[in-house]
Design an enzyme around this catalytic site. Sequence first.
Site, mmCIF file in Angstrom:
data_model
loop_
_atom_site.group_PDB
_atom_site.id
_atom_site.type_symbol
_atom_site.label_atom_id
_atom_site.label_comp_id
_atom_site.label_asym_id
_atom_site.label_seq_id
_atom_site.Cartn_x
_atom_site.Cartn_y
_atom_site.Cartn_z
ATOM 1 N N HIS A 132 7.659 59.843 -60.329
ATOM 2 C CA HIS A 132 7.863 59.252 -61.650
ATOM 3 C C HIS A 132 6.895 58.100 -61.801
ATOM 4 C CE1 HIS A 132 9.907 57.388 -65.066
ATOM 5 N NE2 HIS A 132 10.457 58.573 -65.249
ATOM 6 N N ASP A 192 15.020 65.333 -63.691
ATOM 7 C CA ASP A 192 14.786 66.744 -63.988
ATOM 8 C C ASP A 192 15.054 67.659 -62.804
ATOM 9 O OD1 ASP A 192 14.003 66.348 -66.624
ATOM 10 O OD2 ASP A 192 12.067 65.624 -65.939
HETATM 11 N N1 ACO Z 1 4.273 66.515 -55.914
HETATM 12 C C1 ACO Z 1 3.251 66.244 -55.053
HETATM 13 N N2 ACO Z 1 2.475 65.154 -55.147
HETATM 14 C C2 ACO Z 1 2.710 64.310 -56.162
HETATM 15 C C3 ACO Z 1 3.743 64.522 -57.094
HETATM 16 C C4 ACO Z 1 4.540 65.674 -56.935
HETATM 17 N N3 ACO Z 1 5.545 65.925 -57.782
HETATM 18 N N4 ACO Z 1 3.770 63.516 -57.987
HETATM 19 C C5 ACO Z 1 2.771 62.690 -57.652
HETATM 20 N N5 ACO Z 1 2.141 63.156 -56.537
HETATM 21 C C6 ACO Z 1 1.030 62.505 -55.824
HETATM 22 C C7 ACO Z 1 -0.278 62.668 -56.600
HETATM 23 O O1 ACO Z 1 -0.996 63.796 -56.175
HETATM 24 C C8 ACO Z 1 -0.979 61.377 -56.270
HETATM 25 O O2 ACO Z 1 -1.543 61.510 -54.980
HETATM 26 P P1 ACO Z 1 -2.912 60.721 -54.619
HETATM 27 O O3 ACO Z 1 -2.592 59.261 -54.750
HETATM 28 O O4 ACO Z 1 -3.180 61.155 -53.211
HETATM 29 O O5 ACO Z 1 -3.927 61.184 -55.620
HETATM 30 C C9 ACO Z 1 0.147 60.355 -56.177
HETATM 31 O O6 ACO Z 1 1.328 61.102 -55.813
HETATM 32 C C10 ACO Z 1 0.404 59.586 -57.459
HETATM 33 O O7 ACO Z 1 0.552 60.530 -58.518
HETATM 34 P P2 ACO Z 1 0.116 60.267 -60.017
HETATM 35 O O8 ACO Z 1 0.014 61.572 -60.726
HETATM 36 O O9 ACO Z 1 -1.077 59.367 -60.031
HETATM 37 O O10 ACO Z 1 1.354 59.439 -60.543
HETATM 38 P P3 ACO Z 1 1.741 59.248 -62.035
HETATM 39 O O11 ACO Z 1 2.578 58.025 -62.083
HETATM 40 O O12 ACO Z 1 0.542 59.301 -62.924
HETATM 41 O O13 ACO Z 1 2.587 60.569 -62.346
HETATM 42 C C11 ACO Z 1 4.322 62.127 -62.693
HETATM 43 C C12 ACO Z 1 3.957 60.644 -62.460
HETATM 44 C C13 ACO Z 1 3.515 62.706 -63.851
HETATM 45 C C14 ACO Z 1 5.819 62.205 -63.087
HETATM 46 C C15 ACO Z 1 4.064 62.915 -61.396
HETATM 47 O O14 ACO Z 1 4.814 62.376 -60.321
HETATM 48 C C16 ACO Z 1 4.347 64.403 -61.551
HETATM 49 O O15 ACO Z 1 3.488 65.144 -62.016
HETATM 50 N N6 ACO Z 1 5.586 64.881 -61.156
HETATM 51 C C17 ACO Z 1 5.979 66.235 -61.360
HETATM 52 C C18 ACO Z 1 6.401 66.433 -62.816
HETATM 53 C C19 ACO Z 1 7.737 65.805 -63.126
HETATM 54 O O16 ACO Z 1 8.708 65.944 -62.405
HETATM 55 N N7 ACO Z 1 7.781 65.095 -64.278
HETATM 56 C C20 ACO Z 1 9.021 64.488 -64.775
HETATM 57 C C21 ACO Z 1 8.864 63.052 -65.014
HETATM 58 S S1 ACO Z 1 10.412 62.373 -65.448
HETATM 59 C C22 ACO Z 1 10.565 62.648 -67.105
HETATM 60 O O17 ACO Z 1 9.662 62.831 -67.871
HETATM 61 C C23 ACO Z 1 11.962 62.641 -67.570
#
Ligand code: ACO
Length: 430
Positions: A306, A364
């Site tokens: 998140h 979620d």
């Molecule tokens: N699985 C594996 N790796 C992940 C995940 C995941 N679900 N989420 C983040 N990471 C990793 C990224 O690859 C990144 O790695 P790096 O630093 O080596 O490049 C690091 O963790 C940070 O991730 P970002 O995408 O930069 O974090 P951001 O804050 O931009 O994204 C997000 C948050 C979009 C929710 C992300 O965690 C994601 O895509 N999760 C899956 C989708 C999801 O569950 N979304 C629901 C959000 S809650 C809502 O809207 C109610």
Amino acid sequence: MADNNAKLNVGGNAHDFDVLDGSIGPSVVNISSLYKDTGMFTYDPGFTSTASCESKITYIDGDEGTLLYRGYPIEQLADHGDFLESCYLLLYGELPTKAQKDDFVSRVTYHTMIHEQMNRFFSGFRRDAHPMAVMVGTVGALSAFYHDSTDITDPHQRMVASLRMIAKMPTIAAMAYKYHVGQPFVYPRNDLGYAANFLHMCFAVPCEEYKVNPVLARAMDRIFILHADHEQNASTSTVRLAGSSGANPFACIAAGIACLWGPAHGGANEAALNMLSEIGSVDRIPEFVARAKDKNDPFRLMGFGHRVYKNYDPRARIMQKTTHEVLGELGIKDDPLLDVAMELEKIALNDEYFVDKKLYPNIDFYSGITLRALGFPTTMFTVLFALARTVGWIAQWKEMVEDPSQRIGRPRQLYTGAKLRDYTPIDQRR
Ligand code: ACO
């Protein structure tokens, strides 16, 4: 309390900026005079360090895993209150007295029907249209039906538009569902509570009686509470930005629905359930965890991570409890997807990659299993999220419109395109 000013050195000149303190949470540097003072903009793609507004509605402490609506912890509201009480709280800032609550419930209930002509909008959509596409279109279409509540400078009209949206969203969401499955629309029943009426409109059919199970209605209501607001997320910021131009309130909410649809936001519960189905069995979890950790594989564990929570999402805990309650009530003893979810959660929470990156289950992760058990197809999951979030969007929109210092939102950019050049006639282009 932070130092009350911050210094920035630009080209050898020091500039002072005020630091503003909130009631809780990080202070902010007020850089609104930065361009005037220095000729420079700030650069923060994705707004990771930018507060876009001042707000008194919702507070999240992502490190602690805390979520407060108007100061009240989400756990207490979910345990002791109901959705319409949370709506009142978000809109007006205080929990209602008994008389205020009765009045609010009756005013919302009074608006549950939609204009009969709206029904025709639905038949314009293909049967296989995604219900979120139908929601974007039909909620936007409300702006064409309720002309008496679209003058946003009139507090009375703002209030009526707000109540209309909270009241009509379940009716529209249920109609989107009925259209999707090819069943006749079921009109609202004002003798039922908000969540019970919604379940009735979704699952009743004209040919037999449908009795709403109170345990499932309570679970639905709690799911609505958990999704009601979440401060300045992508869809809420979309609603605020759309509303900042003075746009029609129904159209602003339609813009929020469009933003919510994306898989990185509201579409994640659908994606999480699809992922659990794809994993299918506990023995395949290591393969998917390895893929999630592989930098060359775009796969992510949906329902994990998140932007704000770097701890367990407090809503996920309540949702996990609700999942067990719903499955228990329905007598579902073995749900392979729940087994996969619980094992996946255990493995990920102990895996160095997820621990280091502070990736915890978000709301979620469990909501998909619960909604599926309640009888909703995956395509409806984000619709339910939109239904519940409508009150948050409206509360944030209302707060913005009522702020005397409100101006149109207009972000700046770092331009990296072509410099000034002369037009080339077509016969001279190469
Ligand atoms: N699985 C594996 N790796 C992940 C995940 C995941 N679900 N989420 C983040 N990471 C990793 C990224 O690859 C990144 O790695 P790096 O630093 O080596 O490049 C690091 O963790 C940070 O991730 P970002 O995408 O930069 O974090 P951001 O804050 O931009 O994204 C997000 C948050 C979009 C929710 C992300 O965690 C994601 O895509 N999760 C899956 C989708 C999801 O569950 N979304 C629901 C959000 S809650 C809502 O809207 C109610």
